[in-house]
Design a protein around this motif. Structure first.
Motif, PDB file in Angstrom:
ATOM      1  N   ILE A  81       0.851  -1.203   0.000  1.00 26.46           N
ATOM      2  CA  ILE A  81       0.000   0.000   0.000  1.00 26.46           C
ATOM      3  C   ILE A  81       0.885   1.252   0.000  1.00 26.46           C
ATOM      4  CG2 ILE A  81      -1.755   1.283   1.292  1.00 26.46           C
ATOM      5  CD1 ILE A  81      -2.661  -1.462   2.430  1.00 26.46           C
ATOM      6  N   ARG A  82       1.919   1.228   0.828  1.00 29.42           N
ATOM      7  CA  ARG A  82       2.847   2.372   0.864  1.00 29.42           C
ATOM      8  C   ARG A  82       3.476   2.581  -0.511  1.00 29.42           C
ATOM      9  NH1 ARG A  82       6.847   1.808   6.057  1.00 29.42           N
ATOM     10  NH2 ARG A  82       7.642   3.778   5.272  1.00 29.42           N
ATOM     11  N   ALA A  83       3.835   1.475  -1.167  1.00 24.66           N
ATOM     12  CA  ALA A  83       4.484   1.573  -2.484  1.00 24.66           C
ATOM     13  C   ALA A  83       3.560   2.280  -3.475  1.00 24.66           C
ATOM     14  CB  ALA A  83       4.866   0.186  -2.992  1.00 24.66           C
ATOM     15  N   PHE A  84       2.284   1.895  -3.486  1.00 22.19           N
ATOM     16  CA  PHE A  84       1.338   2.560  -4.389  1.00 22.19           C
ATOM     17  C   PHE A  84       1.194   4.036  -4.020  1.00 22.19           C
ATOM     18  CE2 PHE A  84      -0.024  -1.624  -5.831  1.00 22.19           C
ATOM     19  CZ  PHE A  84      -0.249  -1.352  -7.169  1.00 22.19           C
ATOM     20  N   ASN A  85       1.096   4.315  -2.741  1.00 22.41           N
ATOM     21  CA  ASN A  85       0.924   5.708  -2.320  1.00 22.41           C
ATOM     22  C   ASN A  85       2.130   6.553  -2.713  1.00 22.41           C
ATOM     23  OD1 ASN A  85      -1.502   4.933  -1.302  1.00 22.41           O
ATOM     24  ND2 ASN A  85      -0.900   5.022   0.851  1.00 22.41           N
ATOM     25  N   LEU A  86       3.320   5.989  -2.555  1.00 25.63           N
ATOM     26  CA  LEU A  86       4.534   6.726  -2.940  1.00 25.63           C
ATOM     27  C   LEU A  86       4.590   6.909  -4.461  1.00 25.63           C
ATOM     28  CD1 LEU A  86       7.046   4.962  -0.529  1.00 25.63           C
ATOM     29  CD2 LEU A  86       6.500   7.408  -0.494  1.00 25.63           C
ATOM     30  N   ALA A  87       4.214   5.884  -5.205  1.00 23.62           N
ATOM     31  CA  ALA A  87       4.234   5.970  -6.672  1.00 23.62           C
ATOM     32  C   ALA A  87       3.276   7.053  -7.149  1.00 23.62           C
ATOM     33  CB  ALA A  87       3.868   4.622  -7.292  1.00 23.62           C
ATOM     34  N   GLU A  88       2.092   7.067  -6.547  1.00 21.75           N
ATOM     35  CA  GLU A  88       1.087   8.046  -6.966  1.00 21.75           C
ATOM     36  C   GLU A  88       1.500   9.461  -6.573  1.00 21.75           C
ATOM     37  OE1 GLU A  88      -2.204   7.490  -8.486  1.00 21.75           O
ATOM     38  OE2 GLU A  88      -1.251   5.608  -9.042  1.00 21.75           O
ATOM     39  N   THR A  89       2.130   9.587  -5.413  1.00 22.18           N
ATOM     40  CA  THR A  89       2.502  10.912  -4.920  1.00 22.18           C
ATOM     41  C   THR A  89       3.687  11.490  -5.681  1.00 22.18           C
ATOM     42  OG1 THR A  89       1.751  10.247  -2.729  1.00 22.18           O
ATOM     43  CG2 THR A  89       3.119  12.219  -2.841  1.00 22.18           C
ATOM     44  N   TRP A  90       4.712  10.658  -5.882  1.00 20.18           N
ATOM     45  CA  TRP A  90       5.961  11.172  -6.460  1.00 20.18           C
ATOM     46  C   TRP A  90       6.100  10.841  -7.933  1.00 20.18           C
ATOM     47  CZ3 TRP A  90       7.351  14.724  -3.327  1.00 20.18           C
ATOM     48  CH2 TRP A  90       7.085  14.589  -1.960  1.00 20.18           C
ATOM     49  N   ARG A  91       5.123  10.192  -8.479  1.00 19.54           N
ATOM     50  CA  ARG A  91       5.096   9.851  -9.911  1.00 19.54           C
ATOM     51  C   ARG A  91       6.379   9.194 -10.379  1.00 19.54           C
ATOM     52  NH1 ARG A  91       2.538  13.956 -14.023  1.00 19.54           N
ATOM     53  NH2 ARG A  91       3.256  12.256 -15.322  1.00 19.54           N
TER      54      ARG A  91
END
Lengths: 382, 499
Positions: free
Chosen positions: A157-167
């Motif tokens: 979940i953190r990985a997706f959130n980081l990917a979405e936030t920092w593109r």
């Protein structure tokens, strides 16, 4: 429509927990190719995605899998692939495209022993530097490393959130032990799961430039079908997204791709400190090796050695500032990892001669013997 | 005097004017192909907002960048899988792949044949100019035999792909070929492709006067002229005769146009029948209903419910190793023990399994560590308890039997030998008892019951709950009886030992 979060208490493998985490994070597209020891993630996604309206597709190889999740991301879906060993090597080309085009997606690498075919069914932790710079060109990326099935759920979940936030493509560096071992996994209620989504365009089509960064260096992301007629290219490009084959454009773009991670690393880097304050020696570790280090700490305590544990949750970006600080206060850092010194060299770099640095490493196939780590610690302590 | 009025060209709406002039050479066929595509799109009734173009690398790969549509210029060879992701994640999109022969048939050849096989609904326009133009005119997968390129100075010796034959053989439901000298037919083909639900493939033979033409005595207009003069236009061309030689005629026309369910249509049909989904779009964009909260989980969200009274307290981690032959269900036993301890006893449990390349057969083992506190090292290194159900497994894992440990075996199937000192051996004729119950296959569950009776680290209640949740529906009664049989055998044995 089925439920994407199956709240409850389970006894899951890290791979199963990873799939559950992906769905909870909003992943609705998975493209992959079978490879040990990651295949269970694909298998689970193939069952679960259709239940929540998503798509699973088995591609012809890892090159295609990685390309497909980039395409899916630009169509507006949160997307993921999972692989290991030779598969992650094949994905490197398009991970670079993901970095260059700032495409949010998650790449799971359940690390096995290498190089080459190596040890398909046994553990390794030797893809750490590859995760950072395995694709050509200069860039920064985000990588996380869970040490238990529960963390496999949470870190996905953190990985997706980081990917979405920092593109940026985010790499979940699992390892074979964490991927295959079973432990209790508690899946919370959906409302208790924090999910981040990419920032969409704030302006209508026309004036809008798809690669013009905001203050945090991240551009707003339109997707296909929204009417923005976006152009997305792996070539060096300007703020409109158009190719610009000149050094000035390269400097502007690539420095931003690097800076958006480096300058925001205080928000991205993440680690766990146990008994670090006042410690004589600090173990530095990640993934399954963290578990061994916890056992070593208990053994060291019995011998009266004040041993701290610095565990990387996010491996890249590396917590360089904190490691620098700690270097001035301890006698030694001992890096425990299943390779011949990848993070150990980073540690050495930031310790910068202020304390001793040691590696306890091996080539893979099994976890560390806690006794061996303890011996290394005792040698320094005496 | 009347001021001249400059009007937009009707095709301008689909071009990124700010990117013109393009990079293509004078005499190149790419402009004609792009122009035909613009016309086909203008003539279609598609909402252009929903049209996306994907290119790979090369001269043709630049086409995406000139179209005023959502456009993606990807890596070399990967346009098709990228387009697959776009299409499947948003089925409302019409996705066009516009790329060259080297990109699609050499480095991307694997993707081409698999996309055709899967019948993903993407429209592939492959501009074939017989060489790698952008990198200086090297030979490639479509270079005709004896043709000269910068890497085939003595004449090409390899047989080129017949791309229409290839994609048709892979199952593409629409396959056509024209040359860039046939804008009218190209447009018609592209129009048909835009309407088709499925993988459609159009090969356009185009001149590369700068590189291919120059080295093959077909400079500038000569190559195009050759296409016009030598193209054979047929209503129903024979695909097997569509090979292209350096001076052969070029067979053009529509080779395949048939109906076959597209990838998404097939998924929808199959999945909808088996999974309860409403309005399956295959893109996850349907708003999800709020997940109803399980009553049990609602009491303490994110935390296990109350700790059971009978929870065994395990001070130091206990290592258990179970071994048997493939098919004896030894992995399931380990799983049930782990579930019982971790979920129902609220203890910690770590389960690991040996993985070997053999899918079936041979001795295998699974391991569990249970403890009330944290378990760090995940592997069983010094088993406190070993459960062995077959002689082959005994022979393989005998080395792990430690002095002072407990060894549980199938009485009839395992003959322990060379045991270290003070091993407590406890035996049950599990397979025989299972056979008496009518199913040899539940010998593992008989053993599990026996284990539960003897080993104090997992509560009976937890084991029963874990067992119920781990066995196939319809087999509960048999499995519970098997478990009881083993449990009673163990309890009786304990009582006798106590006497």
């Amino acid at each position: 429509m089925g439920k994407d979060v199956l709240t409850g208490t389970y006894f899951l493998t890290g791979n199963e927990a990873c799939a559950a985490g992906a769905l909870a994070a909003g992943c609705r597209f998975f493209a992959g190719y079978p490879i040990t020891p990651s295949s269970e993630i694909a298998e689970r996604m193939s069952i679960r995605l259709p239940q929540v309206g998503g798509v699973y597709i088995q591609m012809e190889d890892e090159l295609a899998s990685m390309a497909a999740i980039l395409g899916a991301s630009w169509a507006g879906a949160k997307s993921m692939t999972a692989t290991s060993g030779p598969g992650i090597s094949l994905m490197m080309e398009n991970i670079g495209l993901g970095v260059m085009t700032e495409t949010p997606c998650v790449v799971v690498n359940v690390m096995r022993g290498g190089p080459s075919t190596g040890l398909p069914t046994l553990v390794g932790q030797a893809d750490v530097m590859q995760a950072r710079w395995g694709s050509h060109g200069d860039y920064e990326i985000i990588a996380l490393s869970p040490s238990s099935p529960q963390e496999a759920f949470e870190y996905t979940i953190r990985a997706f959130n980081l990917a979405e936030t920092w593109r940026v493509p985010v790499i979940l560096l699992m390892d074979e032990v964490v991927g295959h071992m079973r432990e209790r996994v508690v899946i919370p209620e959906k409302k208790d799961i924090k999910v981040a989504n990419r920032r969409g365009p704030s302006e209508p089509p026309g004036k809008f430039k798809a690669f013009r960064p905001k203050k945090d260096l991240i551009p707003e992301m339109p997707v296909a079908g929204q009417g923005y007629a976006i152009h997305v290219t792996g070539l060096t490009h300007d703020e409109r997204g158009y190719p610009a084959i000149e050094w000035e454009a390269q400097e502007k773009l690539v420095s931003r791709l690097v800076k958006k991670i480096r300058l925001n690393s205080a928000k991205i880097a993440s680690w766990e400190e146990t008994g670090v304050e006042g410690a004589e020696i600090i173990l530095i570790s990640y993934g399954v090796s963290t578990r061994i280090c916890r056992a070593v700490r208990e053994m060291a305590r019995e011998k009266g050695i004040n041993l701290g544990l610095f565990r990387l949750e996010v491996i890249w970006p590396f917590p360089e500032k904190r490691v620098r600080e700690l270097a001035g206060r301890v006698k030694a850092f001992v890096t425990v990892e299943i390779n011949y010194g990848q993070i150990a060299l980073e540690v050495e770099r930031y310790a910068a001669g202020k304390c001793m640095t040691r590696l306890v490493g091996h080539g893979g196939g099994t976890v560390h013997d806690p006794q061996k780590v303890l011996e290394a610690v005792e040698e320094i302590a005496s | 005097m009347i001021e001249p009025q400059i009007l937009d060209h009707p095709k301008d709406m689909l071009l990124r004017k700010e990117r013109i002039p393009h990079i293509w050479c004078p005499g190149c066929g790419l402009g004609s192909v792009l122009s035909a595509l613009v016309d086909a799109l203008r003539n279609s009734d598609l909402d252009l907002k929903n049209v996306a173009v994907v290119s790979g690398i090369g001269c043709t790969g630049r086409a995406a960048g000139y179209l005023n549509l959502d456009s993606f210029h990807t890596t070399h060879g990967r346009a098709i899988p990228y387009a697959t992701g776009l299409k499947l994640a948003n089925p409302d999109l019409t996705v066009i792949v516009f790329s060259g022969d080297g990109d699609l048939a050499a480095i991307g050849g694997n993707h081409l044949i698999h996309a055709a096989r899967r019948n993903v609904d993407i429209k592939v326009i492959c501009v074939n100019n017989f060489n790698y133009g952008m990198t200086g005119g090297q030979g490639g997968p479509t270079t005709p035999r004896l043709a000269r390129t910068t890497t085939t100075s003595y004449g090409n010796t390899e047989k080129p792909f017949n791309l229409v034959h290839l994609t048709a053989a892979c199952g593409a439901p629409y396959v056509a070929r024209w040359t860039s000298a046939h804008p009218h037919y190209m447009k018609i083909a592209m129009g048909e492709m835009l309407k088709k639900d499925g993988f459609s493939f159009l090969e356009v033979i185009a001149p590369c006067p700068t590189n291919f033409g120059r080295r093959n005595k077909l400079r500038e207009i000569k190559l195009l002229q050759r296409f016009l003069e030598q193209a054979i236009l047929e209503a129903q061309p024979d695909i097997a005769k569509a090979d292209i030689e350096l001076d052969s005629p070029i067979l053009c026309g529509k080779f395949v146009d048939l109906e076959r369910p597209s990838y998404l249509a097939a998924i929808k049909e199959t999945v909808s029948a088996k999974v309860k989904v409403y309005d399956f779009r295959g893109d996850g964009r349907v708003p999800l209903e709020e997940a109803p909260v399980k009553a049990a989980a609602a009491k303490a969200p994110g935390k296990p419910a109350e700790v059971p009274a009978e929870r065994p307290i395990i001070q130091r981690p206990v290592q258990i190793k179970l071994a048997g032959l493939g098919g004896q269900g030894i992995g399931l036993c380990g799983l049930i023990i782990g579930r019982a301890a971790a979920i129902f006893d609220h203890n910690q449990a770590v389960y690991t399994q040996e993985y070997s390349p053999e899918a079936r057969g041979g001795a295998s083992a699974s391991s569990i560590i249970v403890a009330s506190g944290q378990i760090h090292a995940p592997y069983v290194t010094e088993p406190d308890i070993m459960v062995i159900m077959a002689q082959g497994a005994y022979n393989k894992y005998q080395k792990d039997v430690r002095p002072g440990s407990r060894l549980i075996i199938d009485k009839d199937l395992v003959r322990p030998k060379d045991l270290p000192g003070s091993v407590q051996v406890q035996a049950i004729p599990a397979t025989r008892l299972a056979e008496e119950l009518g199913q040899k296959v539940v010998a593992n569950i008989v053993t599990l019951g026996f284990f539960t009776a003897l080993v104090p680290y997992i509560s009976l209640a937890a084991m029963q709950k874990a067992l119920k949740g781990s066995i196939p529906k319809g087999t509960e009664e048999l499995n519970l009886r098997a478990f009881e049989t083993g449990y009673d055998y163990g309890k009786k044995m304990q009582e006798e030992e106590a006497v």
